[in-house]
Design a protein around this motif. Structure first.
Motif, PDB file in Angstrom:
ATOM      1  N   PRO A  15      -4.634 -38.573  16.912  1.00 30.34           N
ATOM      2  CA  PRO A  15      -5.700 -38.862  17.880  1.00 30.34           C
ATOM      3  C   PRO A  15      -5.544 -37.930  19.076  1.00 30.34           C
ATOM      4  N   PHE A  68      -4.470 -46.542  24.186  1.00 32.58           N
ATOM      5  CA  PHE A  68      -3.397 -46.429  25.181  1.00 32.58           C
ATOM      6  C   PHE A  68      -3.109 -47.829  25.713  1.00 32.58           C
ATOM      7  N   THR A 235      -2.218 -30.313  17.521  1.00 30.89           N
ATOM      8  CA  THR A 235      -2.531 -28.947  17.950  1.00 30.89           C
ATOM      9  C   THR A 235      -3.114 -28.107  16.814  1.00 30.89           C
ATOM     10  N   GLY A 319       1.141 -28.237  21.448  1.00 32.71           N
ATOM     11  CA  GLY A 319       2.534 -28.370  21.037  1.00 32.71           C
ATOM     12  C   GLY A 319       3.177 -27.006  20.848  1.00 32.71           C
TER      13      GLY A 319
HETATM   14  C1  FMN Z   1      -5.281 -32.553  23.097  1.00 33.28           C
HETATM   15  C2  FMN Z   1      -4.365 -33.649  22.706  1.00 33.28           C
HETATM   16  C3  FMN Z   1      -4.714 -34.970  22.997  1.00 33.28           C
HETATM   17  C4  FMN Z   1      -3.882 -36.016  22.603  1.00 33.28           C
HETATM   18  N1  FMN Z   1      -4.290 -37.311  22.822  1.00 33.28           N
HETATM   19  C5  FMN Z   1      -3.569 -38.321  22.291  1.00 33.28           C
HETATM   20  C6  FMN Z   1      -4.075 -39.657  22.294  1.00 33.28           C
HETATM   21  O1  FMN Z   1      -5.180 -39.927  22.737  1.00 33.28           O
HETATM   22  N2  FMN Z   1      -3.295 -40.629  21.773  1.00 33.28           N
HETATM   23  C7  FMN Z   1      -2.070 -40.355  21.226  1.00 33.28           C
HETATM   24  O2  FMN Z   1      -1.419 -41.273  20.744  1.00 33.28           O
HETATM   25  N3  FMN Z   1      -1.577 -39.113  21.197  1.00 33.28           N
HETATM   26  C8  FMN Z   1      -2.307 -38.093  21.692  1.00 33.28           C
HETATM   27  N4  FMN Z   1      -1.832 -36.810  21.576  1.00 33.28           N
HETATM   28  C9  FMN Z   1      -0.551 -36.573  20.889  1.00 33.28           C
HETATM   29  C10 FMN Z   1      -0.800 -36.509  19.398  1.00 33.28           C
HETATM   30  O3  FMN Z   1      -1.187 -37.772  18.901  1.00 33.28           O
HETATM   31  C11 FMN Z   1       0.428 -36.043  18.595  1.00 33.28           C
HETATM   32  O4  FMN Z   1       1.553 -36.805  18.870  1.00 33.28           O
HETATM   33  C12 FMN Z   1       0.727 -34.582  18.859  1.00 33.28           C
HETATM   34  O5  FMN Z   1      -0.459 -33.845  18.871  1.00 33.28           O
HETATM   35  C13 FMN Z   1       1.641 -34.037  17.800  1.00 33.28           C
HETATM   36  O6  FMN Z   1       2.132 -32.792  18.158  1.00 33.28           O
HETATM   37  P1  FMN Z   1       1.389 -31.408  17.832  1.00 33.28           P
HETATM   38  O7  FMN Z   1       0.263 -31.326  18.796  1.00 33.28           O
HETATM   39  O8  FMN Z   1       2.437 -30.405  18.092  1.00 33.28           O
HETATM   40  O9  FMN Z   1       0.911 -31.479  16.408  1.00 33.28           O
HETATM   41  C14 FMN Z   1      -2.645 -35.744  21.956  1.00 33.28           C
HETATM   42  C15 FMN Z   1      -2.299 -34.417  21.680  1.00 33.28           C
HETATM   43  C16 FMN Z   1      -3.147 -33.380  22.032  1.00 33.28           C
HETATM   44  C17 FMN Z   1      -2.752 -31.973  21.666  1.00 33.28           C
END
Ligand code: FMN
Length: 344
Positions: A15, A68, A235, A319
């Motif tokens: 998400p 959240f 990402t 990330g």
């Molecule tokens: C733009 C963005 C928004 C995110 N928003 C949320 C969110 O609304 N809820 C959540 O649980 N994690 C959120 N995350 C974290 C992701 O769920 C996840 O843990 C993370 O993207 C994993 O790492 P990676 O980006 O390196 O793949 C977000 C990440 C990004 C990049």
């Protein structure tokens, strides 16, 4: 109940609140055999209800939604002085743009959003920044929904399972976006995802999703080999055709000038990983650990920067695997990750 082992492709589209996750992205990831997850944060319950309907109207029944959990640490209600000092700093940044107001901390529609998800029978609900109440877990289970909690430590994983979580989402320090610490003021641990996954594996006995820093299929393979039932990717989907990532954000992700990610509280008050930019450099050391208040304060500035295409004024969550992000249909991105994971 949706089981991760039933997925044709063990990839969960993380998400991503704030724009990147769209209904179309959720649909595309689920149709590709993975699991698409709606992001409900920063959206009204009515908007979430509309998204659930849109995903279903596209014929997708296997999808999730993320919420959240509001901060319930009473001690964070005090200390308006640090918020007010931060507001003063923000006031001087863009001429003519006033920061948001310091409002009393509310629950941001959490209860109403949960009601929407429960009423609609959304089959998979994940919680970030804390634990759902026992009553919420019971209500979700009564509707056969899977309860998922995102954690950054083995001890939080234990608490999640004690509370009734069916799946634990393990988020490593490499992850883009906010770290899911249960206390906004906590400094998130730096144990790499592989080691954290092993720690959590020995602490709890439920299926695990691992996420953080996935840039290619080898990263997916590595996390599956270390015991994850599925891998979460955020990402890697930011440049997908269906993602709602803004233009300046997309441009920064492909700009060699933005080559470093940093942890920062500058935008929201919570620790999050993003591409390093001037907003972080100037303000990162000053932002109080308060969420969502700091997020509310910076919102008008971020909106103004997006409008003029300034990547130095917006949060560029990413990330450590950001160089792996590819353009194209999300289905192709997911299929490519899975194909190369199977080869490697
Ligand atoms: C733009 C963005 C928004 C995110 N928003 C949320 C969110 O609304 N809820 C959540 O649980 N994690 C959120 N995350 C974290 C992701 O769920 C996840 O843990 C993370 O993207 C994993 O790492 P990676 O980006 O390196 O793949 C977000 C990440 C990004 C990049």
């Amino acid at each position: 109940m949706i089981a991760l082992s039933d997925l044709a492709v063990p990839i969960v589209g993380a998400p991503m609140a704030g724009g990147p996750t769209t209904d179309a992205l959720v649909v595309a990831v689920s149709r590709a055999g993975g699991l698409g997850v709606l992001a409900t944060a920063y959206r009204t319950p009515a908007q979430t209800a509309a998204s659930v309907s849109a995903v279903r109207a596209a014929g997708v029944e296997r999808f999730g939604a993320n919420v959240f959990v509001p901060d319930d640490h009473a001690e964070h209600d005090a200390d308006l002085a640090s918020l007010s000092a931060y507001r003063d700093l923000l006031r001087t940044r863009i001429s003519g743009v006033e920061p948001g107001v310091i409002a009393p901390r509310g629950r941001d529609g959490y209860d109403e959003t949960l009601d929407v998800l429960l009423d609609a029978g959304v089959p998979w609900v994940s919680f970030t920044f804390g634990l759902p109440g026992r009553d919420v877990v019971d209500r979700l289970h009564a509707g056969d929904a899977a309860v998922v909690v995102t954690v950054t430590t083995a001890s939080d994983a234990r608490s999640a399972v004690e509370r009734g979580a069916d799946v634990v989402w393990v988020q490593g320090p490499e992850a883009g976006g906010h770290r899911s610490t249960f206390d906004v003021a906590a400094e998130p641990p730096t144990v790499p995802i592989e080691d954290l996954l092993a720690d959590v594996r020995s602490a709890v006995d439920v299926p695990l999703i691992a996420s953080g820093g996935v840039g290619d299929g080898r990263d997916v393979r590595r996390l599956l080999d270390r015991g994850a039932a599925a891998v979460g990717v955020g990402t890697a989907l930011l440049l997908a055709d269906e993602a709602g990532t803004s233009e300046p954000y997309r441009a920064a992700l492909t700009d060699p000038g933005f080559d470093e990610t940093v942890l920062t509280r500058a935008f929201s008050g919570r620790v999050a990983r993003g591409l390093r930019n001037r907003f972080h450099d100037d303000l990162g050391d000053h932002a109080p650990a308060r969420f969502p208040e700091v997020n509310t304060l910076t919102a008008p500035l971020r909106r103004a920067a997006t409008a003029v295409g300034d990547p130095h004024g917006i949060s560029l969550w990413a990330g450590t695997g950001h160089r792996g992000a590819r353009t194209g249909p999300a289905a192709e991105i997911v299929a490519d990750l899975w194909r190369s994971a199977q080869q490697g």
